[in-house]
Scaffold this active site. Structure first.
Site, PDB file in Angstrom:
ATOM      1  CG  ASN A  19      -1.705   1.246   1.430  1.00 13.37           C
ATOM      2  OD1 ASN A  19      -1.794   2.062   0.513  1.00 13.37           O
ATOM      3  ND2 ASN A  19      -2.304   1.418   2.606  1.00 13.37           N
ATOM      4  CD1 TRP A  20       3.925   1.285  -2.754  1.00  9.56           C
ATOM      5  CD2 TRP A  20       3.793   2.366  -4.708  1.00  9.56           C
ATOM      6  NE1 TRP A  20       4.806   0.688  -3.632  1.00  9.56           N
ATOM      7  CE2 TRP A  20       4.743   1.332  -4.840  1.00  9.56           C
ATOM      8  CE3 TRP A  20       3.541   3.177  -5.819  1.00  9.56           C
ATOM      9  CZ2 TRP A  20       5.437   1.086  -6.032  1.00  9.56           C
ATOM     10  CZ3 TRP A  20       4.224   2.937  -7.000  1.00  9.56           C
ATOM     11  CH2 TRP A  20       5.165   1.906  -7.104  1.00  9.56           C
ATOM     12  CE  LYS A  21      -0.299   3.364   4.745  1.00 14.70           C
ATOM     13  NZ  LYS A  21      -0.245   3.497   6.200  1.00 14.70           N
ATOM     14  CG  HIS A  46      -5.955   2.176   5.154  1.00 10.99           C
ATOM     15  ND1 HIS A  46      -5.527   3.109   6.063  1.00 10.99           N
ATOM     16  CD2 HIS A  46      -4.937   1.284   5.020  1.00 10.99           C
ATOM     17  CE1 HIS A  46      -4.290   2.803   6.455  1.00 10.99           C
ATOM     18  NE2 HIS A  46      -3.912   1.704   5.840  1.00 10.99           N
ATOM     19  CD  GLU A  92      -3.025   5.724   6.665  1.00 10.92           C
ATOM     20  OE1 GLU A  92      -2.993   5.750   5.426  1.00 10.92           O
ATOM     21  OE2 GLU A  92      -2.107   5.225   7.353  1.00 10.92           O
ATOM     22  CD  GLU A 138      -3.787  -2.319   7.327  1.00  6.65           C
ATOM     23  OE1 GLU A 138      -2.699  -2.611   6.828  1.00  6.65           O
ATOM     24  OE2 GLU A 138      -4.350  -1.241   7.130  1.00  6.65           O
ATOM     25  N   GLY A 154       2.285   2.213  10.762  1.00  3.76           N
ATOM     26  CA  GLY A 154       3.280   3.264  10.606  1.00  3.76           C
ATOM     27  C   GLY A 154       3.981   3.646  11.893  1.00  3.76           C
ATOM     28  CB  SER A 171       4.895  -1.866  12.024  1.00  6.09           C
ATOM     29  OG  SER A 171       4.499  -0.521  12.239  1.00  6.09           O
TER      30      SER A 171
END
Ligand code: PGA
Length: 250
Positions: free
Chosen positions: A11-13, A96, A98, A167, A173, A211
């Protein structure tokens, strides 16, 4: 049933640029041909066209990070499921943390997004996970079950076509990873919830995210109900992602 090959999804975000993406794929594809795991990269929407070309013929599937809950219409800035399909997108992350946090996505919205993806043949990667406060309050199981229940309710028998990613928000992160035991405990809960909903739930891959690195992947992936990983930071450099793919192929 024996476990299917592990599924590792980067997941490159909001990272990447045209030249870095090309260099990344060149480095990655030079080494992935012999690997046994399944792999995908979820890239920013603007790079889907480029990545579709770069990844074509490779073992890496293309993924998106979000899609609209609407089919089409006056929704400025949004990207529909059908548009993603035009670029051979195989997976799309939905819900997600975020997006739940910064874009106020509710369980109901996430469920509709999963529906939109399934309707065009894209596999939604449905993210669930508790915050630190929720874990400390002993609510982990209730939270992830509530999040998954919304998706199950909206998608009925199609539920066996989704991928789930557990997650824990406190691990994303942060460098803090759930222990293999903590991950397995939640994965087992999610697995039995899926099984209660569908007799084909065995085919649902339940990924761990938060992570994950080449150093902790082997132990996490060895858990009976961990079928792969959703990887943020460690998917941004080709060599880091490759190390993870290698760990998942053993
Ligand atoms: P991380 O992100 O690997 O950087 O913790 C995972 C994710 O947010 O999907």
């Amino acid at each position: 049933m024996s476990k299917p090959p592990q599924l590792l999804v980067g997941n490159w975000k909001m990272h990447g640029d045209l030249s870095a993406n090309a260099a990344f794929v060149a480095e990655l594809t030079a080494e992935v041909s012999g690997l046994a795991c399944r792999a995908a990269l979820c890239v920013p929407a603007v790079y889907l066209a480029q990545m579709q070309v770069l990844l074509s013929g490779s073992r890496i599937d293309l993924g998106a990070q979000d899609l609209s809950a609407h089919e089409a219409g006056a929704y400025t800035g949004e990207v529909s499921a059908q548009m993603l399909r035009d670029f051979s997108v195989r997976y799309c992350i939905v819900g997600h943390s975020e997006r739940r946090l910064f874009h106020a996505e509710s369980d109901a919205t996430v469920a509709v997004k999963a529906q939109r993806a399934l309707a065009v043949g894209i596999t939604p990667i449905v993210c669930v996970g508790e915050s630190l406060a929720e874990r400390e309050a002993g609510q982990t199981e209730a939270v992830v079950k509530r999040q998954l229940a919304a998706v199950i309710q909206a998608n009925g028998h199609c539920i066996s076509e989704i991928v789930v990613a557990y997650e824990p928000v406190w691990a994303i992160g942060t460098g803090l990873t759930a222990s293999p035991e903590q991950a397995q405990e939640v994965h087992a809960v999610l697995r039995s919830q899926l099984k209660a909903a569908s007799s084909h739930a065995d085919r649902v891959s339940v990924l761990y995210g938060g992570s994950m690195t080449a150093h902790n992947a082997a132990e996490l992936l060895a858990q009976p109900d961990v079928d792969g990983g959703l990887i943020g930071g460690a998917s941004l450099k080709a060599q880091d992602f490759l190390s993870l793919l290698k760990a998942a192929s053993r």
